[in-house]
Design an enzyme around this catalytic site. Structure first.
Site, mmCIF file in Angstrom:
data_model
loop_
_atom_site.group_PDB
_atom_site.id
_atom_site.type_symbol
_atom_site.label_atom_id
_atom_site.label_comp_id
_atom_site.label_asym_id
_atom_site.label_seq_id
_atom_site.Cartn_x
_atom_site.Cartn_y
_atom_site.Cartn_z
ATOM 1 N N TYR A 19 57.101 4.996 51.363
ATOM 2 C CA TYR A 19 58.534 5.037 51.656
ATOM 3 C C TYR A 19 58.965 6.471 51.959
ATOM 4 O O TYR A 19 59.665 6.732 52.941
ATOM 5 C CB TYR A 19 59.331 4.471 50.476
ATOM 6 N N HIS A 23 60.244 8.534 55.683
ATOM 7 C CA HIS A 23 61.497 9.279 55.790
ATOM 8 C C HIS A 23 61.252 10.759 56.090
ATOM 9 O O HIS A 23 62.187 11.559 56.063
ATOM 10 C CB HIS A 23 62.313 9.131 54.499
ATOM 11 N N TYR A 42 74.839 12.194 54.311
ATOM 12 C CA TYR A 42 74.030 11.063 53.853
ATOM 13 C C TYR A 42 72.774 11.593 53.166
ATOM 14 O O TYR A 42 72.039 12.384 53.743
ATOM 15 C CB TYR A 42 73.635 10.216 55.063
ATOM 16 N N TRP A 77 64.773 -0.371 62.578
ATOM 17 C CA TRP A 77 64.526 0.466 61.394
ATOM 18 C C TRP A 77 64.558 -0.387 60.127
ATOM 19 O O TRP A 77 63.657 -0.303 59.298
ATOM 20 C CB TRP A 77 65.555 1.588 61.305
#
Length: 114
Positions: A19, A23, A42, A77
């Site tokens: 994960y 990113h 964000y 995505w």
């Protein structure tokens, strides 16, 4: 008025490293869609055992959600990321558990005149 949005998701503990790798970095076209939706500041934070906390600011969260829901890039995505989440039904950007803000330093300082 700026809305501050926080949410929580659970990443499968065995998949945390992958994960994070996905990113680092996020697809440039997805970054552009997030910005185009009106989301800013964000961030995602990863806790123990795959607990994921997210935060962003926006002037209109419903408009941001609507924009991303219609985005083919965001759909790709979210489909690519779906395998990481535990107990999630639907897209993570629509099904994350929202968190209630109980304290904000700036707001309280402003209200107190300090």
């Amino acid at each position: 008025m700026t809305e501050r949005i926080a949410f929580q998701l659970q990443i499968a503990p065995a998949m945390v490293d992958e994960y994070v790798a996905r990113h680092t970095p996020v697809w440039p076209e997805m970054l552009a869609e997030i910005a185009a939706s009106g989301r800013r500041n964000y961030s995602l934070f990863l806790g123990e055992g795959g607990r994921l906390f997210g935060y962003y600011e926006t002037d209109d969260d419903e408009a941001a959600r609507t924009y991303l829901a219609a985005s083919p890039v965001a759909a790709r995505w979210e489909a690519a990321m779906a395998e990481f989440f535990v107990g999630l039904v639907g897209r993570a950007d629509h099904a994350a558990t929202p968190l209630v803000e109980v304290f904000n330093l700036h707001d309280q300082l402003t209200a107190s005149g300090a």
